[in-house]
Motif scaffolding. Structure first.
Motif, PDB file in Angstrom:
ATOM      1  N   LEU A  70      35.196  -2.389  22.009  1.00 39.56           N
ATOM      2  CA  LEU A  70      34.690  -1.625  20.877  1.00 39.56           C
ATOM      3  C   LEU A  70      35.825  -1.205  19.950  1.00 39.56           C
ATOM      4  O   LEU A  70      35.717  -1.331  18.722  1.00 39.56           O
ATOM      5  N   CYS A  71      36.916  -0.723  20.538  1.00 37.77           N
ATOM      6  CA  CYS A  71      38.036  -0.258  19.716  1.00 37.77           C
ATOM      7  C   CYS A  71      38.674  -1.410  18.937  1.00 37.77           C
ATOM      8  O   CYS A  71      38.979  -1.268  17.750  1.00 37.77           O
TER       9      CYS A  71
ATOM     10  N   PHE B 104      23.528   5.542   7.470  1.00 36.40           N
ATOM     11  CA  PHE B 104      24.627   4.607   7.318  1.00 36.40           C
ATOM     12  C   PHE B 104      25.785   5.033   8.188  1.00 36.40           C
ATOM     13  O   PHE B 104      26.885   4.555   8.057  1.00 36.40           O
ATOM     14  N   VAL B 105      25.558   6.030   9.012  1.00 40.47           N
ATOM     15  CA  VAL B 105      26.584   6.533   9.907  1.00 40.47           C
ATOM     16  C   VAL B 105      25.870   6.897  11.188  1.00 40.47           C
ATOM     17  O   VAL B 105      24.657   6.950  11.252  1.00 40.47           O
ATOM     18  N   CYS B 106      26.637   7.159  12.204  1.00 38.85           N
ATOM     19  CA  CYS B 106      26.041   7.726  13.410  1.00 38.85           C
ATOM     20  C   CYS B 106      26.305   9.219  13.379  1.00 38.85           C
ATOM     21  O   CYS B 106      27.433   9.646  13.406  1.00 38.85           O
ATOM     22  N   VAL B 107      25.279  10.011  13.285  1.00 38.23           N
ATOM     23  CA  VAL B 107      25.422  11.454  13.277  1.00 38.23           C
ATOM     24  C   VAL B 107      25.158  11.942  14.689  1.00 38.23           C
ATOM     25  O   VAL B 107      24.043  11.857  15.173  1.00 38.23           O
ATOM     26  N   THR B 108      26.194  12.428  15.371  1.00 36.99           N
ATOM     27  CA  THR B 108      26.023  12.830  16.753  1.00 36.99           C
ATOM     28  C   THR B 108      25.442  14.220  16.823  1.00 36.99           C
ATOM     29  O   THR B 108      25.605  15.033  15.936  1.00 36.99           O
ATOM     30  N   ASP B 109      24.796  14.477  17.921  1.00 38.85           N
ATOM     31  CA  ASP B 109      24.115  15.751  18.062  1.00 38.85           C
ATOM     32  C   ASP B 109      24.295  16.261  19.481  1.00 38.85           C
ATOM     33  O   ASP B 109      24.146  15.502  20.440  1.00 38.85           O
ATOM     34  N   GLU B 110      24.640  17.523  19.614  1.00 37.60           N
ATOM     35  CA  GLU B 110      24.710  18.150  20.929  1.00 37.60           C
ATOM     36  C   GLU B 110      23.293  18.477  21.361  1.00 37.60           C
ATOM     37  O   GLU B 110      22.567  19.134  20.648  1.00 37.60           O
TER      38      GLU B 110
ATOM     39  N   SER C 161      26.811   3.714  28.789  1.00 36.89           N
ATOM     40  CA  SER C 161      25.610   4.298  29.400  1.00 36.89           C
ATOM     41  C   SER C 161      25.581   5.812  29.224  1.00 36.89           C
ATOM     42  O   SER C 161      25.042   6.543  30.052  1.00 36.89           O
ATOM     43  N   GLY C 162      26.201   6.294  28.148  1.00 32.08           N
ATOM     44  CA  GLY C 162      26.186   7.713  27.842  1.00 32.08           C
ATOM     45  C   GLY C 162      27.263   8.529  28.516  1.00 32.08           C
ATOM     46  O   GLY C 162      27.317   9.745  28.357  1.00 32.08           O
ATOM     47  N   PHE C 163      28.175   7.897  29.277  1.00 33.09           N
ATOM     48  CA  PHE C 163      29.151   8.648  30.056  1.00 33.09           C
ATOM     49  C   PHE C 163      30.453   8.930  29.316  1.00 33.09           C
ATOM     50  O   PHE C 163      31.177   9.852  29.670  1.00 33.09           O
ATOM     51  N   ALA C 164      30.812   8.133  28.317  1.00 31.05           N
ATOM     52  CA  ALA C 164      32.100   8.297  27.643  1.00 31.05           C
ATOM     53  C   ALA C 164      32.082   9.519  26.736  1.00 31.05           C
ATOM     54  O   ALA C 164      31.057   9.868  26.157  1.00 31.05           O
ATOM     55  N   SER C 165      33.228  10.174  26.602  1.00 29.79           N
ATOM     56  CA  SER C 165      33.390  11.289  25.664  1.00 29.79           C
ATOM     57  C   SER C 165      34.480  10.926  24.668  1.00 29.79           C
ATOM     58  O   SER C 165      35.375  10.126  24.954  1.00 29.79           O
TER      59      SER C 165
ATOM     60  N   PHE D 160      29.897   4.036  15.129  1.00 33.74           N
ATOM     61  CA  PHE D 160      30.841   4.050  16.243  1.00 33.74           C
ATOM     62  C   PHE D 160      30.307   4.841  17.429  1.00 33.74           C
ATOM     63  O   PHE D 160      30.388   4.395  18.577  1.00 33.74           O
ATOM     64  N   PHE D 161      29.762   6.040  17.180  1.00 33.75           N
ATOM     65  CA  PHE D 161      29.260   6.868  18.277  1.00 33.75           C
ATOM     66  C   PHE D 161      28.078   6.206  18.973  1.00 33.75           C
ATOM     67  O   PHE D 161      27.921   6.305  20.196  1.00 33.75           O
ATOM     68  N   ASP D 162      27.238   5.553  18.193  1.00 37.56           N
ATOM     69  CA  ASP D 162      26.125   4.813  18.789  1.00 37.56           C
ATOM     70  C   ASP D 162      26.631   3.799  19.804  1.00 37.56           C
ATOM     71  O   ASP D 162      26.157   3.725  20.943  1.00 37.56           O
ATOM     72  N   GLN D 163      27.594   3.009  19.368  1.00 41.11           N
ATOM     73  CA  GLN D 163      28.136   1.961  20.234  1.00 41.11           C
ATOM     74  C   GLN D 163      28.872   2.555  21.431  1.00 41.11           C
ATOM     75  O   GLN D 163      28.800   2.031  22.539  1.00 41.11           O
ATOM     76  N   LEU D 164      29.580   3.655  21.205  1.00 41.99           N
ATOM     77  CA  LEU D 164      30.323   4.293  22.293  1.00 41.99           C
ATOM     78  C   LEU D 164      29.389   4.709  23.418  1.00 41.99           C
ATOM     79  O   LEU D 164      29.641   4.435  24.598  1.00 41.99           O
TER      80      LEU D 164
END
Length: 644
Positions: free
Chosen positions: A464-465, A27-33, A511-515, A502-506
């Motif tokens: 997105l914001c 139910f969330v986007c769990v980001t992973d390094e 294309s994976g470039f935003a931080s 949110f992180f998924d959409q970001l």
């Protein structure tokens, strides 16, 4: 240990941005390094090898020596700060280098702040192919505010996509760093890493402390050993500490006798004593883990000292309920959570119960990745089989005579109370920073085309914001140069919008470039309501959520469709409803299972069959009035588990 006075000691940490890579939703986007990490743990491995602290692996290079947890090795991230002492000869003098490998994700910022308090300098690691990221700016200012010496390091110069000159110019424009001070290395191959050891000795100042002063120690971390009790990691500020000394805590005023002292090298090596400026571990028969307060000051009994500033308590930003799949396993789950929180003091724990899920615990985390890592550690280290409810954030309810912070949706006031007793409802917000680099470049793309690509990314970020109720949106060019364009967008976002996808959409829109990075920004008034889900007109408390009025219809429809898929069919028709107060927002109907009551009837008038069918209908109507829908644990698991 007396052979290592302060002038030959260097205490330093490694800090860097964490790359947001892939996500899996709870139910969330769990980001992973994963692919975009900047190589902190890899650099630590090379430093340990060069100083002879660990032997080179027979199969090649060591990997993640200081990442000791299973979750760290599987995900390729650092979750827990680790300390390692190294001995290194330079210019005919042996130096004691104390390295603290820190996490990089914003969810573990508390771990970083504790580590920096025990250091005099840091290595600021930047990926040579990714450049300055949002969290790079955050960790830089964190170290600068503490007055630490910053050594800029440019990693991964061996990659084909490496652009050392351009990234160095970025660091100069963003941080004001002299390009001559930047050390270019490849932590993977070991290229240039020996220059870092030289820079640590020459640039980072030694710690201060006097041998003749009374003992004064700074407790910056702890862990639990089932045989020795609490093991504390301390930074020696003044004086000498020996085995057998009687010490006391400024925070608890409790007294202890030191039973063991030593260094982490990188495993525990007993030494018998510690001297000023050194960093080591201490065992003192401390039984209660709550007594090892991170940020506490220790001193010898009868020789009081001035306390050190310490830390602000960790502030939970995301809450979730944790329940066992089998309600009889709650005592085991509670004990597992208690043991795990000994190594992670930033988690808050309280008991709660649910009519649907039984007895459980309400846990507070620093973020969604923190929550997911804790869940995985419960499963890996304690073999727990659990259900985690949908994460929520702490809301502030302002009544006419008081203010209340709630983290459980079941405690949220009803619509009638909101109209009569509640003055306003506030939700937590964060100050978000998004850096959008240029798009993927080719040699034939001219400067104008790259700018257009970056602008397209930036437009997606703005969209997105605004779709996530952003306010105070500002943007500026972070740096410009030949064939590149980088923009930094800052805005105020509701925290509840970040713990969704949110992180998924970001990453998808850029294309994976935003931080991305964020920090706490207080509370703001908002139009919120509690949405409950009704099965056969009876609410299910464990599924209650808090939604914003602008998105209540879409959320209600989405959830009732999920419930319709996972709830087993009953012998009677079950209406599934999402409601706010007495208003039904969305509905799905689960059809009843029907037995063929006319299968055994042969011949005769059709009214004979109709009579049996009418009797069946009447029986189902009675069952609907009296029956209850028991939502099985498996259904909860399907709803609250990661979406496929």
């Amino acid at each position: 240990m007396e052979d290592y006075p302060c002038d030959v000691i260097r205490n330093f940490s490694v800090i860097a941005h964490i790359g947001f890579y892939l996500s899996a939703s709870l139910f969330v986007c769990v980001t992973d390094e994963f692919l975009l990490d900047h190589g902190k743990s890899t650099l630590a491995d090379r430093l340990l090898e060069l100083t002879g602290t660990i032997a080179a692996a027979k199969s090649g290079k060591n990997e993640q020596v200081l990442d000791k947890l299973k979750v760290e090795r599987e995900r390729g991230i650092t979750v827990k700060a680790q300390t390692a002492s190294m001995l290194y000869d330079w210019n005919g003098k042996r130096h004691l280098l104390n390295l603290i490998d820190t996490p990089g994700h914003v969810d573990f910022a508390w771990e970083v702040s504790r580590s920096l308090a025990a250091c005099q300098g840091v290595l600021l690691l930047v990926d040579c192919s990714q450049g300055v990221q949002a969290q790079t700016i955050s960790v830089f200012h964190n170290a600068k505010e503490r007055g630490l010496k910053i050594i800029p390091v440019l990693n991964k110069i061996d990659l084909p996509a490496a652009q050392p000159e351009r990234i160095t110019a970025q660091m100069q424009a963003t941080f004001g760093i002299d390009p001559k001070d930047v050390i270019k290395i490849s932590a993977k191959t070991g290229m240039g890493v020996d220059n870092i050891l030289q820079a640590i000795i020459e640039r980072i100042p030694p710690p201060s402390g006097g041998l003749q002063n009374p003992f004064k120690g700074f407790l910056f971390d702890s862990f639990y050993d089932r045989y020795r009790g609490v093991i504390s990691l301390i930074s020696m500020q003044d004086g000498i500490l020996r085995v057998g000394d009687k010490i006391s805590s400024i925070h608890t005023r409790k007294k202890y006798e030191v039973t063991e002292l030593g260094l982490m090298h990188p495993e525990e090596v007993p030494t018998g004593s510690l001297f000023p400026g050194q960093v080591g571990y201490m065992a003192c028969n401390m039984k209660d883990p709550a007594d090892a307060l991170v940020g506490d000051t220790l001193f010898c009994v009868g020789k009081p000292v001035e306390p050190m500033p310490g830390f602000k308590p960790a502030k939970a930003m995301v809450y979730a309920g944790v329940y066992p799949m089998d309600s009889g396993d709650f005592p085991k789950l509670e004990e597992s959570i208690k043991r795990l929180t000994l190594t992670d003091r930033s988690v808050t724990v309280s008991r709660e119960s649910s009519t649907a899920l039984g007895q459980g615990c309400r846990l507070g985390f620093l973020g969604t990745l923190h929550m997911d890592v804790f869940r995985q550690r419960l499963e890996d280290e304690h073999d727990a089989n659990i259900i985690i409810t949908a994460p929520t954030v702490p809301y502030k309810i302002v009544y006419r005579d008081r203010e209340v912070i709630i983290s459980n949706p079941t405690e949220f006031p009803e619509v009638t109370d909101t109209a009569s007793k509640v003055k306003e409802i506030q939700e937590p917000v964060v100050k978000a920073t998004i850096i959008v680099p240029e798009g993927a470049r080719s040699s034939w793309i001219v400067c104008q085309r790259v700018t257009e690509t970056s602008t397209a990314y930036f437009g997606d970020m703005m969209d997105l914001c605004f779709s996530r109720r952003a306010e105070d949106v500002e943007h500026r060019y972070l740096d410009t140069g030949e064939g590149e364009a980088r923009m930094m967008l800052t805005c105020v976002l509701p925290l509840s919008e970040i713990v969704t996808d949110f992180f998924d959409q970001l990453k998808s829109r850029s294309s994976g470039f935003a931080s991305f990075d964020y920090e706490d920004h207080g509370y703001r008034k908002s139009e919120l309501a509690k949405m409950v889900f009704l099965l056969n007109s009876k609410p299910v408390d464990a599924l209650a959520i808090i939604v914003h009025r602008s998105s209540q219809d879409a959320i209600g429809r989405t959830w009732v469709k999920k419930l319709h898929k996972v709830i087993p069919r009953q012998l009677f028709e079950v209406p599934i409803q999402a409601a706010i107060g007495k208003k039904v927002i969305a509905r799905e109907t689960l059809s009843a299972m029907r037995a063929d009551v006319t299968a055994g009837l042969y011949g005769g008038h059709y009214e004979r069959k109709m009579k049996h069918l009418e009797n069946q209908k009447e029986g189902k109507r009675k069952m609907k009035r009296m029956g209850t829908v028991n939502l099985p644990q498996e259904a909860f698991y399907d709803i609250l588990s990661r979406s496929k």
